[in-house]
Design an enzyme around this catalytic site. Sequence first.
Site, PDB file in Angstrom:
ATOM      1  N   GLY A 236       0.809  -1.417   0.062  1.00 49.12           N
ATOM      2  CA  GLY A 236       0.028  -0.022   0.132  1.00 49.12           C
ATOM      3  C   GLY A 236       0.600   1.281  -0.029  1.00 49.12           C
ATOM      4  N   ARG A 311      -4.982   3.298 -16.054  1.00 52.95           N
ATOM      5  CA  ARG A 311      -5.289   3.970 -15.135  1.00 52.95           C
ATOM      6  C   ARG A 311      -5.966   5.204 -15.012  1.00 52.95           C
ATOM      7  NH1 ARG A 311      -1.815   5.738 -12.123  1.00 52.95           N
ATOM      8  NH2 ARG A 311      -2.823   4.789 -10.096  1.00 52.95           N
ATOM      9  N   CYS A 342     -12.528   4.828 -29.725  1.00 56.08           N
ATOM     10  CA  CYS A 342     -13.795   5.462 -29.716  1.00 56.08           C
ATOM     11  C   CYS A 342     -14.378   5.406 -28.271  1.00 56.08           C
ATOM     12  CB  CYS A 342     -14.583   4.704 -30.793  1.00 56.08           C
ATOM     13  SG  CYS A 342     -13.469   4.394 -32.247  1.00 56.08           S
ATOM     14  N   GLU A 343     -13.996   6.022 -27.499  1.00 55.78           N
ATOM     15  CA  GLU A 343     -14.585   6.317 -26.159  1.00 55.78           C
ATOM     16  C   GLU A 343     -14.083   7.426 -25.679  1.00 55.78           C
ATOM     17  OE1 GLU A 343     -14.625   3.389 -23.161  1.00 55.78           O
ATOM     18  OE2 GLU A 343     -14.664   1.688 -24.526  1.00 55.78           O
TER      19      GLU A 343
HETATM   20  C1  LIG Z   1      -2.364  -5.269  -4.310  1.00 57.95           C
HETATM   21  C2  LIG Z   1      -1.905  -6.042  -3.066  1.00 57.95           C
HETATM   22  C3  LIG Z   1      -0.542  -5.514  -2.501  1.00 57.95           C
HETATM   23  C4  LIG Z   1       0.379  -4.636  -3.005  1.00 57.95           C
HETATM   24  O1  LIG Z   1      -0.381  -3.249  -2.934  1.00 57.95           O
HETATM   25  P1  LIG Z   1       0.594  -2.005  -3.481  1.00 57.95           P
HETATM   26  O2  LIG Z   1      -0.267  -0.926  -3.197  1.00 57.95           O
HETATM   27  O3  LIG Z   1       0.837  -2.048  -4.786  1.00 57.95           O
HETATM   28  O4  LIG Z   1       1.819  -1.963  -2.535  1.00 57.95           O
HETATM   29  C5  LIG Z   1      -0.090  -6.308  -1.255  1.00 57.95           C
HETATM   30  N1  LIG Z   1      -0.772  -7.227  -0.973  1.00 57.95           N
HETATM   31  C6  LIG Z   1      -2.039  -7.490  -1.070  1.00 57.95           C
HETATM   32  C7  LIG Z   1      -2.780  -8.600  -0.653  1.00 57.95           C
HETATM   33  C8  LIG Z   1      -2.578  -7.093  -2.296  1.00 57.95           C
HETATM   34  O5  LIG Z   1      -3.685  -7.360  -2.620  1.00 57.95           O
END
Ligand SMILES: *Cc1c(COP(=O)(O)O)cnc(C)c1O
Length: 417
Positions: A236, A311, A342-343
């Site tokens: 995360g 993204r 085409c979107e």
């Molecule tokens: C997607 C995910 C991650 C990695 O998340 P990042 O934001 O890319 O660091 C780690 N653990 C699990 C279980 C995930 O689904």
Amino acid sequence: MTHIKYIDGILHVEEVDIPSIAREVGTPFYLFSASQIEDNFLAVKNSVASFGGHVFYAMKANSNQAILKLLFELGAGFDVVSGGEYQRAKAVGCPGDRIVFSGVGKTKDEMELALTKGIRQFNVESFSELHLLNTVAGKLGLIAPIAVRMNPDVDAETHEKISTGKAQNKFGVPITRVEEFFQVASGLSNVNLLGLDIHIGSQITSLRPYEKAFGKVASLIREKNLQISRLDLGGGLGVTYHPIHDNPPKVGDYSQLVRNIFGDMNLEIEIEPGRFIVADSGILVAKVLYRKKGENRDFLVIDAAMNDLIRPAMYSSYHEIKPIRESIDKGNKKFDVVGPICESSDTFAENRNLPEFEPDDLMAFMTAGAYSTVMVSEYNTRPAVAEILVKGDKWACIKKSPTISDMINREIIPSWL
Ligand SMILES: *Cc1c(COP(=O)(O)O)cnc(C)c1O
């Protein structure tokens, strides 16, 4: 982003200038800096080493074999979310004890694959998964090492589509039922519950949600006296997409927080960063096809599209756009940057202040190394773009683009038609 910068007015990745690659491979294409990936990984690895932590790169962010090989050689383990990703880890020589298997929908076949070829742990997300895993392991005469993913009901303060730790999200066992999970697991003979796991979301740009979630985990372990030896804190860690608006925490501060909360608990700590390792190592290079005047907007139509980088269309995400030639007239004009599909969702930027790009000018979408190549599609029969890796003055194609006939020949017209 120290490895992607202007040298003599031309954007370079390490020592390689982008126009020379563009001439050889044609636009659009992805370009990665190996040194940037190394720097990012080692920053995390060295920082969590202060509490004996292990890094399991979440390969869903970018699972190219060359990048996995690079990270494996530096000591990474892998977090995988499918049998396919598991096999990608194996294909670079990773032993099972350096792979953790996450995900809310593991199949029986995936469980069998990982159990027979070796796995450090399954991060189990539900009671039904627990029972199936116990059955599958029993049939193989094996014991599955597991951690339970708990849902701490914490807001990760990120985009709703990548938030995974709130009670309404599909992930994990509710915090209120974790104790019961331990009781049930202890009655099953083919699982060995070793730890707790959480992952509250992605692109987290403040320590606050981590602090809340980790605090809940620590209290739960203490209050319920949970007998565990491992703790998986998920991934995360956010990155800077927007140079002004995104101000993610420093890795050192994250590690300090982990030490403060869990330092005295004698647990083996695992983390699963994905985006942080690869995002700022990669760019998407595209070429301007047309400048087009709309009724009240100016458009730059480029040769990359939403199928190459989804993204912006999917998460409304921002990617900084830089000209490859720094000297392009700075101007003071606002453009919509759009692809050929085409979107109307095929839009990379709206009303963005940009230099005066002209047809044939090259541009780079910055911080495009994570959740980009792995989501490429071939919508509009646009071949999946090539991926190039640079190290110093060397570069190599690490994924070829298919030819149109490759694409057509994958399809089969039944004999009865
Ligand atoms: C997607 C995910 C991650 C990695 O998340 P990042 O934001 O890319 O660091 C780690 N653990 C699990 C279980 C995930 O689904």
